[in-house]
Design an enzyme around this catalytic site. Structure first.
Site, PDB file in Angstrom:
ATOM      1  CB  SER A 127     -15.743 -46.936 -38.566  1.00 35.27           C
ATOM      2  OG  SER A 127     -15.836 -45.566 -38.882  1.00 35.27           O
ATOM      3  CD  GLU A 129     -18.940 -41.680 -40.443  1.00 33.49           C
ATOM      4  OE1 GLU A 129     -20.150 -41.832 -40.654  1.00 33.49           O
ATOM      5  OE2 GLU A 129     -18.403 -40.570 -40.420  1.00 33.49           O
ATOM      6  CE1 TYR A 157     -17.777 -47.885 -43.806  1.00 36.74           C
ATOM      7  CE2 TYR A 157     -17.972 -46.178 -42.130  1.00 36.74           C
ATOM      8  CZ  TYR A 157     -17.228 -47.157 -42.762  1.00 36.74           C
ATOM      9  OH  TYR A 157     -15.935 -47.416 -42.345  1.00 36.74           O
TER      10      TYR A 157
HETATM   11  P1  NAP Z   1     -10.638 -48.907 -48.727  1.00 37.45           P
HETATM   12  O1  NAP Z   1      -9.383 -48.282 -49.249  1.00 37.45           O
HETATM   13  O2  NAP Z   1     -11.949 -48.501 -49.287  1.00 37.45           O
HETATM   14  O3  NAP Z   1     -10.471 -50.508 -48.923  1.00 37.45           O
HETATM   15  C1  NAP Z   1     -11.565 -51.383 -48.810  1.00 37.45           C
HETATM   16  C2  NAP Z   1     -11.121 -52.775 -49.261  1.00 37.45           C
HETATM   17  O4  NAP Z   1     -12.253 -53.657 -49.195  1.00 37.45           O
HETATM   18  C3  NAP Z   1     -10.631 -52.820 -50.726  1.00 37.45           C
HETATM   19  O5  NAP Z   1      -9.549 -53.733 -50.789  1.00 37.45           O
HETATM   20  C4  NAP Z   1     -11.834 -53.416 -51.452  1.00 37.45           C
HETATM   21  O6  NAP Z   1     -11.514 -54.064 -52.651  1.00 37.45           O
HETATM   22  C5  NAP Z   1     -12.286 -54.420 -50.404  1.00 37.45           C
HETATM   23  N1  NAP Z   1     -13.636 -54.922 -50.641  1.00 37.45           N
HETATM   24  C6  NAP Z   1     -14.759 -54.210 -50.897  1.00 37.45           C
HETATM   25  N2  NAP Z   1     -15.811 -55.028 -51.063  1.00 37.45           N
HETATM   26  C7  NAP Z   1     -15.346 -56.296 -50.907  1.00 37.45           C
HETATM   27  C8  NAP Z   1     -15.936 -57.580 -50.967  1.00 37.45           C
HETATM   28  N3  NAP Z   1     -17.244 -57.743 -51.224  1.00 37.45           N
HETATM   29  N4  NAP Z   1     -15.175 -58.678 -50.738  1.00 37.45           N
HETATM   30  C9  NAP Z   1     -13.848 -58.527 -50.512  1.00 37.45           C
HETATM   31  N5  NAP Z   1     -13.224 -57.334 -50.451  1.00 37.45           N
HETATM   32  C10 NAP Z   1     -13.959 -56.232 -50.652  1.00 37.45           C
HETATM   33  O7  NAP Z   1     -10.738 -48.732 -47.152  1.00 37.45           O
HETATM   34  P2  NAP Z   1      -9.575 -48.368 -46.091  1.00 37.45           P
HETATM   35  O8  NAP Z   1      -9.521 -46.896 -45.931  1.00 37.45           O
HETATM   36  O9  NAP Z   1      -8.362 -49.141 -46.403  1.00 37.45           O
HETATM   37  O10 NAP Z   1     -10.240 -48.923 -44.762  1.00 37.45           O
HETATM   38  C11 NAP Z   1     -10.033 -50.275 -44.350  1.00 37.45           C
HETATM   39  C12 NAP Z   1     -11.159 -50.679 -43.423  1.00 37.45           C
HETATM   40  O11 NAP Z   1     -11.186 -49.828 -42.281  1.00 37.45           O
HETATM   41  C13 NAP Z   1     -12.557 -50.569 -44.021  1.00 37.45           C
HETATM   42  O12 NAP Z   1     -13.335 -51.607 -43.460  1.00 37.45           O
HETATM   43  C14 NAP Z   1     -13.068 -49.224 -43.542  1.00 37.45           C
HETATM   44  O13 NAP Z   1     -14.463 -49.215 -43.501  1.00 37.45           O
HETATM   45  C15 NAP Z   1     -12.445 -49.193 -42.161  1.00 37.45           C
HETATM   46  N6  NAP Z   1     -12.149 -47.853 -41.612  1.00 37.45           N
HETATM   47  C16 NAP Z   1     -11.414 -46.967 -42.337  1.00 37.45           C
HETATM   48  C17 NAP Z   1     -11.095 -45.740 -41.783  1.00 37.45           C
HETATM   49  C18 NAP Z   1     -10.265 -44.732 -42.544  1.00 37.45           C
HETATM   50  O14 NAP Z   1     -10.257 -43.558 -42.136  1.00 37.45           O
HETATM   51  N7  NAP Z   1      -9.559 -45.141 -43.585  1.00 37.45           N
HETATM   52  C19 NAP Z   1     -11.523 -45.424 -40.477  1.00 37.45           C
HETATM   53  C20 NAP Z   1     -12.249 -46.364 -39.774  1.00 37.45           C
HETATM   54  C21 NAP Z   1     -12.547 -47.590 -40.334  1.00 37.45           C
HETATM   55  P3  NAP Z   1     -11.430 -53.272 -54.077  1.00 37.45           P
HETATM   56  O15 NAP Z   1     -10.033 -52.739 -54.149  1.00 37.45           O
HETATM   57  O16 NAP Z   1     -11.723 -54.328 -55.047  1.00 37.45           O
HETATM   58  O17 NAP Z   1     -12.467 -52.166 -54.033  1.00 37.45           O
HETATM   59  O1  G4F Z   2     -13.298 -37.945 -46.187  1.00 43.95           O
HETATM   60  P1  G4F Z   2     -14.677 -38.330 -45.884  1.00 43.95           P
HETATM   61  O2  G4F Z   2     -15.491 -38.916 -46.985  1.00 43.95           O
HETATM   62  O3  G4F Z   2     -14.607 -39.310 -44.631  1.00 43.95           O
HETATM   63  P2  G4F Z   2     -15.711 -39.769 -43.562  1.00 43.95           P
HETATM   64  O4  G4F Z   2     -17.080 -39.591 -44.057  1.00 43.95           O
HETATM   65  O5  G4F Z   2     -15.347 -39.130 -42.256  1.00 43.95           O
HETATM   66  O6  G4F Z   2     -15.435 -41.359 -43.488  1.00 43.95           O
HETATM   67  C1  G4F Z   2     -14.111 -41.874 -43.421  1.00 43.95           C
HETATM   68  O7  G4F Z   2     -13.727 -42.005 -42.070  1.00 43.95           O
HETATM   69  C2  G4F Z   2     -14.510 -42.945 -41.309  1.00 43.95           C
HETATM   70  C3  G4F Z   2     -13.960 -42.933 -39.871  1.00 43.95           C
HETATM   71  O8  G4F Z   2     -14.553 -41.887 -39.149  1.00 43.95           O
HETATM   72  C4  G4F Z   2     -14.376 -44.309 -41.944  1.00 43.95           C
HETATM   73  F1  G4F Z   2     -15.064 -45.238 -41.225  1.00 43.95           F
HETATM   74  C5  G4F Z   2     -14.910 -44.260 -43.376  1.00 43.95           C
HETATM   75  O9  G4F Z   2     -14.729 -45.536 -43.982  1.00 43.95           O
HETATM   76  C6  G4F Z   2     -14.114 -43.225 -44.149  1.00 43.95           C
HETATM   77  O10 G4F Z   2     -12.789 -43.679 -44.276  1.00 43.95           O
HETATM   78  O11 G4F Z   2     -15.486 -37.070 -45.328  1.00 43.95           O
HETATM   79  C7  G4F Z   2     -14.987 -36.310 -44.247  1.00 43.95           C
HETATM   80  C8  G4F Z   2     -15.814 -35.047 -44.091  1.00 43.95           C
HETATM   81  C9  G4F Z   2     -17.334 -35.284 -44.034  1.00 43.95           C
HETATM   82  O12 G4F Z   2     -17.864 -34.458 -43.041  1.00 43.95           O
HETATM   83  C10 G4F Z   2     -17.829 -34.834 -45.401  1.00 43.95           C
HETATM   84  O13 G4F Z   2     -19.168 -34.331 -45.405  1.00 43.95           O
HETATM   85  O14 G4F Z   2     -15.588 -34.213 -45.231  1.00 43.95           O
HETATM   86  C11 G4F Z   2     -16.850 -33.708 -45.699  1.00 43.95           C
HETATM   87  N1  G4F Z   2     -16.719 -33.366 -47.107  1.00 43.95           N
HETATM   88  C12 G4F Z   2     -16.892 -32.123 -47.633  1.00 43.95           C
HETATM   89  N2  G4F Z   2     -16.734 -32.157 -48.952  1.00 43.95           N
HETATM   90  C13 G4F Z   2     -16.468 -34.212 -48.122  1.00 43.95           C
HETATM   91  C14 G4F Z   2     -16.474 -33.449 -49.281  1.00 43.95           C
HETATM   92  N3  G4F Z   2     -16.225 -35.544 -48.145  1.00 43.95           N
HETATM   93  C15 G4F Z   2     -15.971 -36.112 -49.347  1.00 43.95           C
HETATM   94  N4  G4F Z   2     -15.703 -37.436 -49.390  1.00 43.95           N
HETATM   95  N5  G4F Z   2     -15.981 -35.393 -50.511  1.00 43.95           N
HETATM   96  C16 G4F Z   2     -16.223 -34.062 -50.539  1.00 43.95           C
HETATM   97  O15 G4F Z   2     -16.221 -33.438 -51.602  1.00 43.95           O
END
Ligand code: NAP
Ligand code: G4F
Length: 361
Positions: A127, A129, A157
């Site tokens: 990520s 992050e 995280y």
């Molecule tokens: P997400 O919607 O939160 O999906 C996470 C998945 O992990 C869900 O299927 C969840 O199952 C499963 N999970 C959680 N705990 C588990 C466990 N103990 N054993 C097996 N499965 C488990 O996340 P996403 O947005 O699709 O992201 C996919 C991956 O990319 C994650 O690793 C996230 O950290 C990473 N990532 C995401 C972003 C982004 O912007 N979306 C960016 C960078 C990296 P449940 O449905 O049961 O909760």
């Molecule tokens: O949407 P966010 O929660 O995403 P964040 O923290 O960037 O993390 C996501 O992207 C990562 C990749 O860079 C992934 F690895 C991670 O798993 C996840 O998918 O927050 C985005 C921004 C932050 O700066 C947060 O402080 O939005 C700001 N924010 C402001 N108000 C909020 C809110 N975020 C959330 N979730 N909820 C609010 O009400």
């Protein structure tokens, strides 16, 4: 026919990746953890696909990972998308986040080695992050992050993701595993979890537009207090959109584009790490501008209230990726810009609401 296992198949990315691999004629085995209620809403559309199946498993338990692998004859590709993926939650549940997001990846890698699965290719969901408060600066003064930018994680995280990322590097070097990590910047879409900021905003906008329509109200009719928006009769009441920090910058892309990059990484002869992003960055304020403008509201200030409890103990202030390596080596490019992403999310939300209406007529 190739076989792929997806850990995290019920999540946003897991569901898009399953769609992509099935289109490519893979047999897909999704790993779903046990829950008291169904977690399958993002993959329900695959339930009748003969090439898709689900097995129960949890990556925090290495016995469970072992059982998953032993239950399958042959595996070509393993995608680890499973995580406790919410950054704010990781401050409240750091131990759980570590077990899933950090140690879970190590469990999979270790079982792969112990089971002699050296022919299988592994993808880890790293990520942006991990960069935290760190960035590089280009010759023309632009701040960005790429594969050479150092990591300065700002949350439990991100620390867990760094540990998993370094585990992938180690297992690649120590055991010659074909293990790659995609350092993905934020990616969103209609399947995004409701408590991430983009989905929270677009869901609110959809609900608000429907509320205006149902109550035959125009923006000029509205009255505001700190927490609510009222219609002419005052009994018509709608809660404001509560948000935290609006000044952070994010590089937001579309999840459907990004899963293709994951697949491309595993098709390369050599495993490697790649940044995946759009190269553009916007604040949450700018996202709000785009979302409200899309429904013809040009000033959102009356509709949003700041909630201190939504601010994080530490923030990642600036993310803007540079994915030249992915463009050159994988031939990957993002197809969606921010406006396209916003319209996709709002249109999809409105369509869902209208279909629900139709069902109840
Ligand atoms: P997400 O919607 O939160 O999906 C996470 C998945 O992990 C869900 O299927 C969840 O199952 C499963 N999970 C959680 N705990 C588990 C466990 N103990 N054993 C097996 N499965 C488990 O996340 P996403 O947005 O699709 O992201 C996919 C991956 O990319 C994650 O690793 C996230 O950290 C990473 N990532 C995401 C972003 C982004 O912007 N979306 C960016 C960078 C990296 P449940 O449905 O049961 O909760
Ligand atoms: O949407 P966010 O929660 O995403 P964040 O923290 O960037 O993390 C996501 O992207 C990562 C990749 O860079 C992934 F690895 C991670 O798993 C996840 O998918 O927050 C985005 C921004 C932050 O700066 C947060 O402080 O939005 C700001 N924010 C402001 N108000 C909020 C809110 N975020 C959330 N979730 N909820 C609010 O009400």
């Amino acid at each position: 026919m190739k076989n792929a296992i997806i850990f995290g198949v019920t999540g946003q990315d897991g569901s898009h990746l399953a769609d992509l691999l099935l289109e490519k004629n893979y047999k897909v085995i999704g790993v779903q953890r046990r829950s008291s209620n169904p977690s399958s809403q993002r993959i329900n559309h695959l339930s009748n696909n003969g090439n898709f199946s689900l097995v129960e498993g949890d990556i925090t338990d290495s016995h469970s990972v072992l059982n998953v692998f032993r239950g399958i004859d042959h595996v070509d590709e393993i995608y680890n998308l499973a995580a406790q993926s919410h950054v704010a939650t990781s401050f409240k549940q750091p131990g759980l986040t570590w077990d899933i997001t950090g140690k879970g990846c190590m469990n999979i890698l270790q079982v792969m080695v112990e089971e002699g699965m050296f022919g299988a290719r592994f993808y880890q969901a790293s990520s942006s992050e991990m960069f935290g408060s760190s960035y590089s600066v280009s010759r023309d003064g632009v701040k960005y992050q790429d594969e050479d930018t150092k990591f300065l994680p700002q949350s439990p995280y991100a620390i867990s993701k760094c540990a998993a990322h370094y585990a992938v590097r180690l297992f690649r070097q120590a055991y010659d595993l074909h293990a790659s990590a995609g350092i993905l910047f934020n990616h969103e879409g209609p399947r995004r979890g409701d408590n991430f900021v983009t989905k929270k905003i677009t869901n609110w906008v959809v609900d608000f537009v429907v509320w205006l329509r149902d109550n035959l109200l125009a923006i000029e009719d509205l009255i505001y207090d700190t927490d609510y928006i009222y219609g002419k009769t005052l009994t018509q009441k709608f809660p404001k959109l509560k948000l935290g920090n609006l000044d952070a910058y994010r590089d937001w892309g579309y999840a459907g584009d990004y899963v293709n990059a994951m697949w491309l990484m595993l098709q390369q002869e050599q495993p490697d790490d790649y940044v995946i992003c759009t190269g553009k960055t916007y604040t949450i304020r700018e996202f709000l501008d785009g979302a409200f403008n899309y429904v013809n509201i040009n000033n959102w200030s009356n509709f949003v209230s700041l909630d201190q409890s939504l601010y994080r103990p530490a923030e990642v202030e600036y993310l803007r990726g540079n994915c030249d390596k992915a463009k050159n080596k994988l031939g990957w490019e993002p197809k969606y810009n921010l406006d396209m992403l916003i319209s996709l999310m709002i249109d999809s939300g409105l369509n869902d609401k209208l279909q629900n209406y139709a069902r109840h007529i």
